[in-house]
Design a protein around this motif. Sequence first.
Motif, PDB file in Angstrom:
ATOM      1  N   SER A 169       0.660  -1.303  -0.033  1.00 25.30           N
ATOM      2  CA  SER A 169       0.113   0.145   0.059  1.00 25.30           C
ATOM      3  C   SER A 169       0.911   1.181   0.073  1.00 25.30           C
ATOM      4  CB  SER A 169      -0.896  -0.083   1.189  1.00 25.30           C
ATOM      5  OG  SER A 169      -0.233   0.132   2.549  1.00 25.30           O
ATOM      6  N   HIS A 170       1.923   1.350   0.603  1.00 21.49           N
ATOM      7  CA  HIS A 170       2.822   2.423   0.890  1.00 21.49           C
ATOM      8  C   HIS A 170       4.338   1.968   1.298  1.00 21.49           C
ATOM      9  CE1 HIS A 170       1.110   2.517   4.758  1.00 21.49           C
ATOM     10  NE2 HIS A 170       1.936   3.330   5.227  1.00 21.49           N
ATOM     11  N   ALA A 171       5.162   3.292   1.314  1.00 18.03           N
ATOM     12  CA  ALA A 171       6.720   2.938   1.641  1.00 18.03           C
ATOM     13  C   ALA A 171       6.856   2.930   2.736  1.00 18.03           C
ATOM     14  CB  ALA A 171       7.340   3.993   0.794  1.00 18.03           C
ATOM     15  N   HIS A 172       6.031   2.825   3.978  1.00 17.66           N
ATOM     16  CA  HIS A 172       6.382   2.933   5.344  1.00 17.66           C
ATOM     17  C   HIS A 172       6.865   1.339   5.797  1.00 17.66           C
ATOM     18  CE1 HIS A 172       4.257   6.608   6.487  1.00 17.66           C
ATOM     19  NE2 HIS A 172       5.326   6.938   6.227  1.00 17.66           N
ATOM     20  N   LEU A 173       7.948   1.259   6.631  1.00 14.58           N
ATOM     21  CA  LEU A 173       8.501   0.007   6.968  1.00 14.58           C
ATOM     22  C   LEU A 173       7.472  -0.838   7.584  1.00 14.58           C
ATOM     23  CD1 LEU A 173      12.023   1.237   8.066  1.00 14.58           C
ATOM     24  CD2 LEU A 173      11.378   0.128   6.128  1.00 14.58           C
ATOM     25  N   ASP A 174       6.465  -0.354   8.244  1.00 15.63           N
ATOM     26  CA  ASP A 174       5.674  -1.299   9.040  1.00 15.63           C
ATOM     27  C   ASP A 174       4.556  -1.678   7.867  1.00 15.63           C
ATOM     28  OD1 ASP A 174       4.426   1.255   8.649  1.00 15.63           O
ATOM     29  OD2 ASP A 174       3.292   0.845  10.624  1.00 15.63           O
ATOM     30  N   HIS A 175       4.758  -1.558   6.746  1.00 15.20           N
ATOM     31  CA  HIS A 175       4.100  -2.229   5.469  1.00 15.20           C
ATOM     32  C   HIS A 175       4.807  -2.733   4.371  1.00 15.20           C
ATOM     33  CE1 HIS A 175       0.181  -0.280   6.661  1.00 15.20           C
ATOM     34  NE2 HIS A 175       1.053   0.733   7.306  1.00 15.20           N
ATOM     35  N   VAL A 176       6.061  -2.394   4.357  1.00 18.97           N
ATOM     36  CA  VAL A 176       6.915  -3.144   3.278  1.00 18.97           C
ATOM     37  C   VAL A 176       8.049  -3.570   3.835  1.00 18.97           C
ATOM     38  CG1 VAL A 176       8.241  -0.503   2.795  1.00 18.97           C
ATOM     39  CG2 VAL A 176       7.743  -2.553   0.963  1.00 18.97           C
ATOM     40  N   THR A 198      -4.242  10.199   0.460  1.00 17.05           N
ATOM     41  CA  THR A 198      -3.104  10.979   1.185  1.00 17.05           C
ATOM     42  C   THR A 198      -2.569  10.413   2.298  1.00 17.05           C
ATOM     43  OG1 THR A 198      -4.673  12.349   1.908  1.00 17.05           O
ATOM     44  CG2 THR A 198      -3.556  13.310  -0.003  1.00 17.05           C
ATOM     45  N   HIS A 199      -1.308  10.469   2.779  1.00 16.66           N
ATOM     46  CA  HIS A 199      -1.022  10.102   4.018  1.00 16.66           C
ATOM     47  C   HIS A 199       0.410  10.932   4.117  1.00 16.66           C
ATOM     48  CE1 HIS A 199       0.289   7.074   7.122  1.00 16.66           C
ATOM     49  NE2 HIS A 199       0.915   6.343   6.254  1.00 16.66           N
ATOM     50  N   SER A 200       1.435  10.128   4.985  1.00 17.71           N
ATOM     51  CA  SER A 200       2.640  10.862   5.271  1.00 17.71           C
ATOM     52  C   SER A 200       3.653  10.403   4.503  1.00 17.71           C
ATOM     53  CB  SER A 200       2.921  10.795   6.950  1.00 17.71           C
ATOM     54  OG  SER A 200       2.809   9.568   7.309  1.00 17.71           O
ATOM     55  N   ASN A 233      -5.265   1.030   4.715  1.00 16.25           N
ATOM     56  CA  ASN A 233      -4.127   1.060   5.842  1.00 16.25           C
ATOM     57  C   ASN A 233      -2.978   1.293   5.389  1.00 16.25           C
ATOM     58  OD1 ASN A 233      -3.540   0.252   8.621  1.00 16.25           O
ATOM     59  ND2 ASN A 233      -2.931  -1.938   7.595  1.00 16.25           N
ATOM     60  N   ASP A 234      -2.706   2.614   5.606  1.00 15.34           N
ATOM     61  CA  ASP A 234      -2.836   3.815   6.355  1.00 15.34           C
ATOM     62  C   ASP A 234      -3.380   4.922   5.390  1.00 15.34           C
ATOM     63  OD1 ASP A 234      -1.473   2.530   8.216  1.00 15.34           O
ATOM     64  OD2 ASP A 234       0.360   3.663   8.201  1.00 15.34           O
ATOM     65  N   PHE A 235      -4.055   5.903   5.939  1.00 15.64           N
ATOM     66  CA  PHE A 235      -4.587   6.977   5.004  1.00 15.64           C
ATOM     67  C   PHE A 235      -4.858   8.217   5.921  1.00 15.64           C
ATOM     68  CE2 PHE A 235      -9.250   7.380   5.536  1.00 15.64           C
ATOM     69  CZ  PHE A 235      -9.331   6.082   6.323  1.00 15.64           C
TER      70      PHE A 235
END
Length: 437
Positions: A81-88, A149-151, A171-173
């Motif tokens: 879903s996005h580039a944060h470490l808790d997702h990738v 949008t997200h951070s 997850n997340d937005f």
Amino acid sequence: MIEIIPVGGFSEIGRNCVIVKYEDESVILDLGLNMEEYIRLTEDEDVPQRIPLKTLIRENAVPDLDSVKEEMKTVKALCISHAHLDHVGAVPFFTSKINFPVHGTKFTIEVLKRLLDDKRKNLKNLHAHPSNCKFKVGKKLEIEFIHVTHSTPHTVIIVVHTPEGAVVYANDFKLDNAPLLGERPNYAAMEKLKNVKALILDSLYALDPRKTPSEAIAREMLRDVLLGTTSENKNIIVSTFSSHIARIKSVVELAESLGRKPVFVGRSLCKYLDAAKEAGIINFEGKAEFVRYGGKVESYFKKHKNTKNKLFLATGHQGEPKAVLSRLANQKIFPFQHEDLVIFSCKIIPNEDNFKNREVLEKKLKNMKVRIFTDVHVSGHACREDHREFIKKIKPEHVIPTHGNVEMLEAQKELAKEMGYEDKKIHILKNFNRIFV
Ligand SMILES: [Zn+2]
């Protein structure tokens, strides 16, 4: 029937991972790290890639894909879903098991490539997509990315379309109507969705009864601090999340207003900025200086004595002892002086280590009579009233709160009930507590 199998991140915060299965085909959504557990395991290690996968699973640092061996045989794709470490962040540890394509947006894939390089791992089948798109991953499964949008840039809501309806993974937005980088959320695509069987929903701020303010507000907070504070002949250091490219862009623009050259200090910061450049989002080269490697930090400050015409961006806002900001404060590398400015454009991610580390760092800065500005920040997560809007747009049959502790998940449940959902349509799941929708 569509089967939803929570693998990581349910009734815990971190290591997000869920499998959506329809007949003999399935997809994995996200494969993230539990940062707290991962840092605890690796902080004394110089070569963290040597920690065996079994240990990482046992210590709850990565999702336990070994417990879903049968489902793994049916997986057609991994979608991030996005580039944060808790997702990738867990992907590099599973390369030997990933024999299917990995899909993400351009920025996410660029970040993933760098995470793989760091661990000297390789994955051939990486697919970078635009933030709004549809693609097939099996005979029966189609994936849709919807921009939100997200951070961190290029975040998407993932929709798994099956012949019997869709599962929406948000997850997340946040719902930012004045974003500073990229478009507003694609509300039209969200409202167009039909027959949504289940919504898996970020609940981190479900207890917060408001709408999350826009990133434009964070820029105003920074502007107020940077342009509204006496800083002539003083050093300025700003610390924020390395992956928060919109925030970094604001800091760079404000440095220019102050007539200061931005200097990026730290490997992780430069890594995300390189990914942003490669993904075509923004390029700071020529406008800023880069101190890319930890080993170069000391020699940079030995060489550059005039630091007061610059604005430094450094990693280490959580007070991490090994990060640049703590090293600058500890090792007397940086020429700190009375009333220099250190600005924390972040919030403390609530866990015991972070509070302790930040306290130590702030004490050291205070001893040097540095001015400290904390919480110059706006969250990247939706709050309760955004959740309400979002559920209204998506109109799911079932609501599955995730990304929260028990209180947050319960708060999300209360909201759904308030909106007319029956108890049996709201599911607070634990890992491997699978359901059919
Ligand atoms: Zn995130």
